[in-house]
Write an enzyme that holds these catalytic residues in place. Structure first.
Site, PDB file in Angstrom:
ATOM      1  CD1 TRP A 131      -0.085  -1.577   3.085  1.00 34.88           C
ATOM      2  CD2 TRP A 131       0.713   0.500   3.298  1.00 34.88           C
ATOM      3  NE1 TRP A 131       0.741  -1.558   4.173  1.00 34.88           N
ATOM      4  CE2 TRP A 131       1.245  -0.290   4.334  1.00 34.88           C
ATOM      5  CE3 TRP A 131       1.085   1.843   3.241  1.00 34.88           C
ATOM      6  CZ2 TRP A 131       2.133   0.202   5.288  1.00 34.88           C
ATOM      7  CZ3 TRP A 131       1.970   2.339   4.189  1.00 34.88           C
ATOM      8  CH2 TRP A 131       2.479   1.523   5.194  1.00 34.88           C
ATOM      9  CE  LYS A 155      -4.178  -9.195  -1.514  1.00 35.86           C
ATOM     10  NZ  LYS A 155      -4.526  -7.861  -0.962  1.00 35.86           N
ATOM     11  N   PRO A 156      -4.516  -5.451  -5.034  1.00 38.75           N
ATOM     12  CG  PRO A 156      -6.137  -3.764  -5.062  1.00 38.75           C
ATOM     13  CD  PRO A 156      -5.828  -5.126  -5.608  1.00 38.75           C
ATOM     14  CB  SER A 157      -2.193  -3.252   0.091  1.00 35.58           C
ATOM     15  OG  SER A 157      -2.525  -3.063   1.447  1.00 35.58           O
ATOM     16  CD  GLU A 158      -4.758  -6.084   3.570  1.00 34.73           C
ATOM     17  OE1 GLU A 158      -4.255  -6.173   2.430  1.00 34.73           O
ATOM     18  OE2 GLU A 158      -4.431  -6.818   4.521  1.00 34.73           O
ATOM     19  CB  SER A 207       6.103  -7.749   5.527  1.00 36.85           C
ATOM     20  OG  SER A 207       5.141  -8.785   5.498  1.00 36.85           O
ATOM     21  CB  THR A 210       3.332 -11.445   3.808  1.00 34.56           C
ATOM     22  OG1 THR A 210       2.881 -10.761   4.966  1.00 34.56           O
ATOM     23  CG2 THR A 210       2.135 -11.961   3.049  1.00 34.56           C
ATOM     24  CD  GLU A 228      10.149  -5.397  -6.381  1.00 41.53           C
ATOM     25  OE1 GLU A 228      10.728  -5.520  -7.448  1.00 41.53           O
ATOM     26  OE2 GLU A 228       9.714  -4.323  -5.951  1.00 41.53           O
ATOM     27  CB  CYS A 262      10.682  -0.856   0.496  1.00 45.76           C
ATOM     28  SG  CYS A 262      10.717  -0.121  -1.131  1.00 45.76           S
ATOM     29  CD1 TRP A 425      12.641  -2.421  -6.080  1.00 44.49           C
ATOM     30  CD2 TRP A 425      14.256  -0.874  -5.886  1.00 44.49           C
ATOM     31  NE1 TRP A 425      12.564  -1.883  -4.823  1.00 44.49           N
ATOM     32  CE2 TRP A 425      13.543  -0.931  -4.683  1.00 44.49           C
ATOM     33  CE3 TRP A 425      15.331   0.022  -6.009  1.00 44.49           C
ATOM     34  CZ2 TRP A 425      13.856  -0.124  -3.589  1.00 44.49           C
ATOM     35  CZ3 TRP A 425      15.643   0.825  -4.927  1.00 44.49           C
ATOM     36  CH2 TRP A 425      14.908   0.754  -3.739  1.00 44.49           C
TER      37      TRP A 425
HETATM   38  P1  NAD Z   1       2.197  -7.210   3.908  1.00 45.60           P
HETATM   39  O1  NAD Z   1       3.201  -8.310   3.786  1.00 45.60           O
HETATM   40  O2  NAD Z   1       1.421  -7.070   5.153  1.00 45.60           O
HETATM   41  O3  NAD Z   1       1.133  -7.308   2.723  1.00 45.60           O
HETATM   42  C1  NAD Z   1       1.506  -7.317   1.366  1.00 45.60           C
HETATM   43  C2  NAD Z   1       0.386  -7.927   0.534  1.00 45.60           C
HETATM   44  O4  NAD Z   1       0.273  -9.307   0.855  1.00 45.60           O
HETATM   45  C3  NAD Z   1      -0.976  -7.310   0.778  1.00 45.60           C
HETATM   46  O5  NAD Z   1      -1.641  -7.180  -0.468  1.00 45.60           O
HETATM   47  C4  NAD Z   1      -1.663  -8.350   1.660  1.00 45.60           C
HETATM   48  O6  NAD Z   1      -3.070  -8.346   1.558  1.00 45.60           O
HETATM   49  C5  NAD Z   1      -1.094  -9.645   1.097  1.00 45.60           C
HETATM   50  N1  NAD Z   1      -1.111 -10.813   1.989  1.00 45.60           N
HETATM   51  C6  NAD Z   1      -1.097 -10.851   3.352  1.00 45.60           C
HETATM   52  N2  NAD Z   1      -1.070 -12.144   3.787  1.00 45.60           N
HETATM   53  C7  NAD Z   1      -1.053 -12.921   2.681  1.00 45.60           C
HETATM   54  C8  NAD Z   1      -0.990 -14.337   2.469  1.00 45.60           C
HETATM   55  N3  NAD Z   1      -0.951 -15.193   3.479  1.00 45.60           N
HETATM   56  N4  NAD Z   1      -0.970 -14.791   1.196  1.00 45.60           N
HETATM   57  C9  NAD Z   1      -0.981 -13.933   0.144  1.00 45.60           C
HETATM   58  N5  NAD Z   1      -1.042 -12.596   0.288  1.00 45.60           N
HETATM   59  C10 NAD Z   1      -1.066 -12.095   1.542  1.00 45.60           C
HETATM   60  O7  NAD Z   1       3.021  -5.857   3.609  1.00 45.60           O
HETATM   61  P2  NAD Z   1       2.474  -4.357   3.556  1.00 45.60           P
HETATM   62  O8  NAD Z   1       2.193  -3.886   4.936  1.00 45.60           O
HETATM   63  O9  NAD Z   1       1.427  -4.206   2.521  1.00 45.60           O
HETATM   64  O10 NAD Z   1       3.751  -3.591   2.986  1.00 45.60           O
HETATM   65  C11 NAD Z   1       4.806  -3.175   3.807  1.00 45.60           C
HETATM   66  C12 NAD Z   1       6.044  -4.013   3.535  1.00 45.60           C
HETATM   67  O11 NAD Z   1       6.321  -4.022   2.134  1.00 45.60           O
HETATM   68  C13 NAD Z   1       7.280  -3.441   4.183  1.00 45.60           C
HETATM   69  O12 NAD Z   1       8.040  -4.493   4.727  1.00 45.60           O
HETATM   70  C14 NAD Z   1       8.012  -2.791   3.009  1.00 45.60           C
HETATM   71  O13 NAD Z   1       9.401  -2.645   3.208  1.00 45.60           O
HETATM   72  C15 NAD Z   1       7.688  -3.716   1.898  1.00 45.60           C
HETATM   73  N6  NAD Z   1       7.852  -3.080   0.587  1.00 45.60           N
HETATM   74  C16 NAD Z   1       8.882  -3.475  -0.207  1.00 45.60           C
HETATM   75  C17 NAD Z   1       9.080  -2.867  -1.435  1.00 45.60           C
HETATM   76  C18 NAD Z   1      10.224  -3.260  -2.323  1.00 45.60           C
HETATM   77  O14 NAD Z   1      10.254  -2.801  -3.449  1.00 45.60           O
HETATM   78  N7  NAD Z   1      11.166  -4.077  -1.889  1.00 45.60           N
HETATM   79  C19 NAD Z   1       8.202  -1.860  -1.846  1.00 45.60           C
HETATM   80  C20 NAD Z   1       7.151  -1.491  -1.025  1.00 45.60           C
HETATM   81  C21 NAD Z   1       6.980  -2.116   0.203  1.00 45.60           C
END
Ligand code: NAD
Length: 456
Positions: A131, A155-158, A207, A210, A228, A262, A425
């Site tokens: 998100w 699937k966008p983030s919730e 993260s 996940t 990523e 990130c 990246w």
């Molecule tokens: P998150 O891991 O909580 O969620 C990411 C996505 O995964 C969401 O769409 C979520 O609904 C989905 N998800 C959750 N549980 C799942 C499961 N069991 N199976 C499949 N999908 C599932 O992360 P977040 O809070 O959305 O994002 C923050 C994290 O993303 C931070 O750690 C950040 O550093 C990282 N990030 C990395 C980059 C990069 O380019 N490396 C870019 C942006 C964010």
């Protein structure tokens, strides 16, 4: 599913969430639609992306406001994200045809043998997104994936659902068939259900916790997987810098997007000779940041998007304090409606403390004093992550030496918190696997097919 404004906890919208049955049906439709999409001339697919680009410009203010309302990003930073998106799209538009073109790699007149490589789309890919920069991290995947001829289940983030639905609507209006770019609405459960479909590729941003689950699920299906993930991005400030410039640049790198990038600067090491002066200048910069209503033009620090993160941040401060850290700014959750944390600066920190080891992903930074370059490099590498790392010095040779020793996907000299569409990246260790952006980030959505051809 209720979409809450993280700045006020007001309901912004309610949307219908996908369940296992609708996700299965969406997958089937995408599978059926993908071959015709891949069979279109590349120019036609590029035209749809040009149309999408034009729509993001036309709708800029509405899109920025939606993003700010659903994730708390200050409105100017929402507009910046949309403006930055254009350069990424332009890069993909400019490079796609040369990356996707068939290559002749060998020809022998005597034996009449020719060897060629074609770049075929993977097929149907799942894009599970984060998100914090939904336009950036989304477009890094769905733009080149669509250009290469894939169907995308997105699937966008919730926490960025409305933005995801805007993206889908704009792509559809621009001519991408509804079954070729298919939004999937929901949280972790919807993501997990999506991974139960026999997709050909899984492209995940989120993260480490996940990502590890996603990687395991994709591995069981032999789907290509790209992750990523997070970072604990360090910067080392040498004693020869202009202190004011370095401090204000790094304060921005640590607190932009409320520290929820990130590649946000997550820890700073400062040479002991300038430590105190640097800290004073850094704290002055942070005190100049205006926190408040994300819709206000002058706001720089917005709301923390995910409520549970407030506790993570508070625990890092409490842990650091208990082990000897001093708080020079902020230090706690703000007692107000919505998710708010004070911009926080900690000094006298060390690597026994969670704030220097675990991703904070919020408006908080630890600054540690170091004796020399050797100690700085050792501390920069003392992490499971490896997304970005930087050094500030006037000395190019010294910078190169330090940065070549750091385990990290991207390295920065006298800059930070920066992404370029021209550069790959990627992350090391817990920061993930695979590459987006650059020409590698187009190729990754294709399967190279080897052609051994002998004319008779
Ligand atoms: P998150 O891991 O909580 O969620 C990411 C996505 O995964 C969401 O769409 C979520 O609904 C989905 N998800 C959750 N549980 C799942 C499961 N069991 N199976 C499949 N999908 C599932 O992360 P977040 O809070 O959305 O994002 C923050 C994290 O993303 C931070 O750690 C950040 O550093 C990282 N990030 C990395 C980059 C990069 O380019 N490396 C870019 C942006 C964010």
């Amino acid at each position: 599913m209720k979409i809450l404004n993280p700045a006020t906890h007001a309901v912004v919208a309610e949307v219908a969430e996908d369940g296992a049955t609708s996700i299965r049906a969406k997958y089937a439709r995408a599978r059926a639609a993908q071959p015709a999409w891949a069979a279109l001339p590349l120019g036609k697919r590029l035209d749809t992306i040009r149309g999408f680009r034009a729509r993001t410009i036309a709708m800029r203010d509405t899109l920025a406001k939606t993003l700010t309302l659903e994730m708390g990003k200050p409105i100017r930073q929402s507009r910046n994200e949309l403006d930055g998106l254009l350069g990424r799209i332009d890069f993909f538009l400019a490079e796609a045809s040369s990356v996707l073109r068939d290559e002749k790699v060998f020809a022998d007149a005597k034996t009449k043998l020719e060897e060629r490589i074609s770049h075929e789309p993977l097929g149907v890919v799942a894009n599970i997104s984060a998100w914090n920069y939904p336009y950036f991290v989304g477009a890094n995947v769905f733009v080149p994936a669509l250009i290469a001829g894939n169907a995308v289940l997105y699937k966008p983030s919730e926490y960025a659902t409305l933005t995801g639905l805007h993206i889908a609507a704009m792509l559809h209006e621009a001519g991408v068939p509804a079954d070729v770019f298919v939004p999937v609405v929901g949280g972790g459960k919807a993501g997990a259900a999506l991974l139960r479909q026999p997709v050909d590729g899984v492209f995940f941003t989120g993260s480490f916790a996940t990502g590890a689950k996603v990687g395991a699920a994709a591995g069981r299906r032999m789907a290509k997987v790209q992750l990523e993930l997070g970072g604990k991005d360090p910067v080392y400030v040498c004693e020869d810098v202009d202190i004011e410039t370095a401090a204000s640049g790094l304060a921005d790198g640590a607190f932009y997007n409320t520290g929820q990038s990130c590649c946000s600067v997550e820890r700073i090491y400062v040479h002991e000779k300038i430590h105190d002066a640097f800290v004073a200048a850094f704290v002055a910069s942070v005190r100049g940041f205006k926190r408040g209503d994300p819709l206000d033009e002058s706001t720089y620090i917005g709301a923390v998007t995910r409520r549970p993160q407030l506790d993570v941040l508070r625990k890092q401060v409490v842990d650091a304090r208990k082990k000897g850290a001093r708080i020079l700014a902020g230090g706690d959750i703000v007692n107000a409606k919505g998710n708010w944390f004070e911009p926080t600066v900690l000094v006298d920190v060390d690597h026994r403390m969670s704030v220097m080891k675990d991703e904070s992903f919020g408006p908080i930074i630890g600054i540690q004093k170091v004796a020399d370059d050797v100690e700085a490099v050792a501390l920069m590498n003392d992490t499971a992550y490896g997304l970005t790392a930087g050094v500030y010095t006037r000395d190019a040779k010294r910078a190169k030496k330090i940065l070549s020793q750091v385990r990290s996907g991207s390295v920065y000299w006298n800059c930070c918190d920066r992404v370029s569409p021209r550069l790959p990246w990627s992350g090391v260790g817990h920061s993930g696997i695979g590459v987006t952006l650059s020409t590698y980030g187009i190729q990754t959505f294709t399967r190279p097919k080897a052609w051994h051809l002998r004319a008779t």
